[in-house]
Design a protein around this motif. Structure first.
Motif, PDB file in Angstrom:
ATOM      1  N   ILE A  97       0.953  -1.646   0.082  1.00  0.00           N
ATOM      2  CA  ILE A  97       0.138   0.061  -0.276  1.00  0.00           C
ATOM      3  C   ILE A  97       0.621   1.352  -0.442  1.00  0.00           C
ATOM      4  O   ILE A  97       0.859   2.243  -0.530  1.00  0.00           O
ATOM      5  N   LEU A  98       1.861   1.076   0.988  1.00  0.00           N
ATOM      6  CA  LEU A  98       2.706   2.128   1.029  1.00  0.00           C
ATOM      7  C   LEU A  98       3.489   2.745  -0.542  1.00  0.00           C
ATOM      8  O   LEU A  98       3.512   3.755  -0.827  1.00  0.00           O
ATOM      9  N   VAL A 157      15.225   1.618  -0.584  1.00  0.00           N
ATOM     10  CA  VAL A 157      14.890   2.784   0.708  1.00  0.00           C
ATOM     11  C   VAL A 157      13.723   1.964   1.803  1.00  0.00           C
ATOM     12  O   VAL A 157      14.653   2.642   2.960  1.00  0.00           O
ATOM     13  N   MET A 158      13.150   1.835   0.932  1.00  0.00           N
ATOM     14  CA  MET A 158      12.611   1.661   2.353  1.00  0.00           C
ATOM     15  C   MET A 158      12.414   1.097   3.397  1.00  0.00           C
ATOM     16  O   MET A 158      12.044   0.758   4.165  1.00  0.00           O
ATOM     17  N   MET A 201      15.505   0.459   4.027  1.00  0.00           N
ATOM     18  CA  MET A 201      16.563   0.916   4.809  1.00  0.00           C
ATOM     19  C   MET A 201      15.597   1.018   5.879  1.00  0.00           C
ATOM     20  O   MET A 201      15.770   1.573   7.130  1.00  0.00           O
ATOM     21  N   VAL A 202      14.955   2.224   5.549  1.00  0.00           N
ATOM     22  CA  VAL A 202      14.316   3.147   6.745  1.00  0.00           C
ATOM     23  C   VAL A 202      13.306   1.976   7.469  1.00  0.00           C
ATOM     24  O   VAL A 202      13.674   2.638   8.493  1.00  0.00           O
ATOM     25  N   PHE A 203      12.567   1.217   7.197  1.00  0.00           N
ATOM     26  CA  PHE A 203      12.078   0.328   8.360  1.00  0.00           C
ATOM     27  C   PHE A 203      12.837  -0.547   9.319  1.00  0.00           C
ATOM     28  O   PHE A 203      12.640  -1.406   9.590  1.00  0.00           O
ATOM     29  N   MET A 204      14.041  -0.102   8.840  1.00  0.00           N
ATOM     30  CA  MET A 204      14.976  -1.447   9.874  1.00  0.00           C
ATOM     31  C   MET A 204      15.700   0.240  11.133  1.00  0.00           C
ATOM     32  O   MET A 204      16.060  -0.557  12.139  1.00  0.00           O
ATOM     33  N   GLY A 205      14.519   1.215  11.083  1.00  0.00           N
ATOM     34  CA  GLY A 205      14.890   1.511  12.064  1.00  0.00           C
ATOM     35  C   GLY A 205      13.641   1.349  13.418  1.00  0.00           C
ATOM     36  O   GLY A 205      14.115   1.051  14.624  1.00  0.00           O
ATOM     37  N   PHE A 206      12.974  -0.209  12.783  1.00  0.00           N
ATOM     38  CA  PHE A 206      12.124  -0.181  13.487  1.00  0.00           C
ATOM     39  C   PHE A 206      13.162  -1.531  14.177  1.00  0.00           C
ATOM     40  O   PHE A 206      12.555  -2.375  15.383  1.00  0.00           O
ATOM     41  N   ALA A 207      14.402  -2.201  13.817  1.00  0.00           N
ATOM     42  CA  ALA A 207      15.127  -3.376  13.946  1.00  0.00           C
ATOM     43  C   ALA A 207      15.909  -3.212  15.702  1.00  0.00           C
ATOM     44  O   ALA A 207      15.748  -1.796  16.511  1.00  0.00           O
ATOM     45  N   GLY A 208      15.252  -3.959  16.255  1.00  0.00           N
ATOM     46  CA  GLY A 208      15.642  -4.442  17.640  1.00  0.00           C
ATOM     47  C   GLY A 208      14.612  -4.170  18.825  1.00  0.00           C
ATOM     48  O   GLY A 208      14.423  -3.955  19.183  1.00  0.00           O
ATOM     49  N   MET A 209      13.333  -3.641  18.153  1.00  0.00           N
ATOM     50  CA  MET A 209      12.522  -2.989  18.475  1.00  0.00           C
ATOM     51  C   MET A 209      11.805  -4.411  19.337  1.00  0.00           C
ATOM     52  O   MET A 209      11.687  -4.153  20.726  1.00  0.00           O
ATOM     53  N   VAL A 211      13.038   2.329  -4.760  1.00  0.00           N
ATOM     54  CA  VAL A 211      12.735   2.724  -3.936  1.00  0.00           C
ATOM     55  C   VAL A 211      12.519   1.424  -2.578  1.00  0.00           C
ATOM     56  O   VAL A 211      12.094   1.953  -1.579  1.00  0.00           O
TER      57      VAL A 211
END
Lengths: 360, 195
Positions: free
Chosen positions: B150-151, B180-181, B183-191, B177
């Motif tokens: 969807i994104l 990069v998406m 890469m950006v979702f790696m922000g959630f890594a480790g949560m 795209v």
């Protein structure tokens, strides 16, 4: 409408617009001006090497843009200042001790992959500076996420660290001592565990506000960033609701949602909600992110309500990454990139009603 | 046996261990069907539905195979279950809601060969989830895939207005795209951590 009439009630929304003389390059150069105090403070705080990092980042961004536009045969648009803004932001969100190829790679990736591949200014999906920053975060984690950061002698945190860690003999005489950035400190929780009182181990809110703390080059001084941000609001370039909602939500989440990663024990006094909320706002990149990155005109939603949703999402994701996750001590960059990804979806569902039609 | 609760697995499968952005499964239909937001939403819902239920069914099938000592048939059994279930859903949807059937018609058979669904079932076996965990993982993986497409569809519709350089138009920029998406979702890594 004649000159001198009250225009303040006219809010700028989606197109069509009344044309004004002020163009993209003027806005970009004003943004550069608004960031300059924080950059200069970073240089004063961290020394000349920090200046080299920022300069390399700015020059690399400009060179990358010029090279790409020359190769593509389009007009070279460095003078519009957008590459300079990207480079400056890249420099300001990097730690002051990185090798000089890190800002070079970050700016290059930001400008080329983050912006030019999508067709240049106005077509990019993600904030170019943050794409570069996230890239080097993954490519050179040892340089970008440090457990110890160089800080200037005499800052409040460095004194605390020396007391706690007995950092060498006569360490007060050292020009540079090593200290962890406030958020990394909180993620590890090591400092608080070694001593009794948690709150005394963190820099005071006042020190965080002034910026006399370790951290990335340009994100430490909340005061100077606030001055620059308020200036941009006064000029009408950014929507005040975005930083207000971003920082307000972050404060409320930190203060009232019990996810504190601070080690608690019998002899450790947990920080007050007020202190911890302010701490989350002023430590790390929240202020620079809220004023200068979450307000980017290209990569954020168009409507005011969409921008508020955007800021809300940024704050919640930042709080989750900082306070719940164990992967990264800092979440502002990733939260803004994630909301950039969701921007077209937000735009889709916050379309204003067409004038003259009835809401379905 | 992993001890993580099903809810945590559900959330982790959507964000931190997104089947598409972390494991890069289900790329083909992701790239092929992400041009329009409406079809992406429809396909996303269909995939979530199918992934959730086939993972649950495959869990039972796998248990039967283990008791019969026929584990070497796992792959083919999983594929058969997925194909049969998709066929069943197709008939069901056609009977109950012809309108939905015609809007999804082309995509329903495509779901059969969506490797995210088979991948989810295989991860379930590797990670030794119990039944409740498997259901959570199945719906989470499907919802994560739906979120990604969807994104992506909204981004690609927005990019219709940008002047991407000619060599990068089409699938090339879509791959960039996606990268990069991820890469950006790696922000959630480790949560939340599920291996």
């Amino acid at each position: 409408m004649s000159q001198g009439e009250d225009l303040s009630r006219l809010s700028v929304a989606t197109s069509p617009h009344i044309r004004e003389e002020e163009d993209i390059s003027a806005i970009m150069w004003w943004v550069v001006a608004a960031l300059t105090p924080a950059a200069l403070f970073g240089v004063w705080n961290f020394g000349w090497y920090a200046a080299a990092v920022v300069v390399v980042a700015v020059v690399s961004a400009a060179v990358a843009e010029a090279l790409w536009q020359r190769i593509c045969g389009t007009a070279v648009m460095i003078s519009d200042g957008s590459a300079v803004v990207t480079g400056l932001l890249v420099g300001l969100v990097l730690p002051p001790s990185v090798p000089l190829y890190v800002p070079m790679v970050a700016s290059g990736v930001g400008v080329l992959i983050g912006k030019q591949l999508f067709g240049g200014l106005g077509c990019n999906i993600w904030n170019p500076a943050l794409v570069g920053r996230a890239f080097v975060q993954i490519a050179y984690p040892q340089h970008v996420t440090l457990s110890v950061w160089p800080v200037l002698r005499g800052s409040s945190l460095s004194r605390v660290l020396q007391d706690v860690r007995h950092a060498g003999d006569g360490s007060a005489a050292h020009e540079v001592v090593l200290g962890a950035t406030p958020l990394a400190e909180q993620a590890v929780g090591s400092l608080a565990a070694t001593d009794g009182v948690a709150e005394a181990m963190y820099p005071s809110v006042w020190a965080l506000f002034l910026g006399n703390i370790p951290g990335s080059i340009g994100e430490t001084s909340a005061l100077l960033l606030l001055i620059g941000g308020l200036f941009l609001i006064w000029k009408g370039y950014i929507n005040w609701k975005v930083p207000a909602v971003f920082l307000g939500t972050l404060f409320l989440f930190a203060a009232f949602v019990p996810t504190w990663k601070i080690p608690t024990g019998e002899d450790i006094v947990a920080p007050s909600w007020w202190f911890f909320g302010m701490y989350q706002i002023f430590a790390g990149g929240a202020v620079i992110g809220a004023f200068f990155m979450a307000t980017d005109m290209v990569t954020t939603p168009i409507t005011s309500s969409g921008q508020v949703i955007f800021a809300l999402g940024c704050a919640l994701i930042t709080a989750l990454i900082r306070l719940v996750g164990h992967g990264f001590p800092e979440g502002v960059a990733y939260s803004i990139l994630l909301m950039n990804t969701a921007t077209p979806v937000i735009d889709r569902y916050t379309r204003p009603r067409t004038y003259g039609t009835v809401k379905k | 046996m992993s001890e993580t609760s099903a809810l945590v697995i559900l959330i982790a499968a959507i964000f931190t261990n997104n089947i598409l952005l972390a494991n890069f499964l289900g790329m083909c239909s992701f790239l092929a069907c992400s041009r329009q937001l409406d079809t992406a939403v429809g396909l996303g819902i269909a995939v979530t539905f199918v992934t959730g239920f086939t993972t649950a069914l495959n869990f039972l099938v796998q248990r039967v195979l283990v008791t019969l000592d026929l584990e070497h048939l796992t792959y083919i059994a999983f594929i058969a279950v997925i194909a049969a279930f998709v066929q069943f859903v197709e008939m069901l949807v056609e009977r109950i809601s012809p309108k939905l059937y015609y809007s999804l018609g082309i995509f329903l058979p495509l779901i059969t060969v969506n490797c995210a669904i088979l991948g989810t079932a295989l991860f379930m076996v590797i990670r030794r989830y119990n039944f409740v965990q498997s259901v959570g993982f199945g719906f989470g993986a499907g919802a994560g895939w739906a979120l990604a497409i969807i994104l992506m569809a909204a981004l690609r519709q927005k990019m219709g207005y940008s002047n991407v350089p000619r060599p990068f138009q089409g699938v090339a920029i879509a791959m960039i795209v996606t990268g990069v998406m991820a890469m950006v979702f790696m922000g959630f890594a480790g949560m939340v951590n599920i291996q």
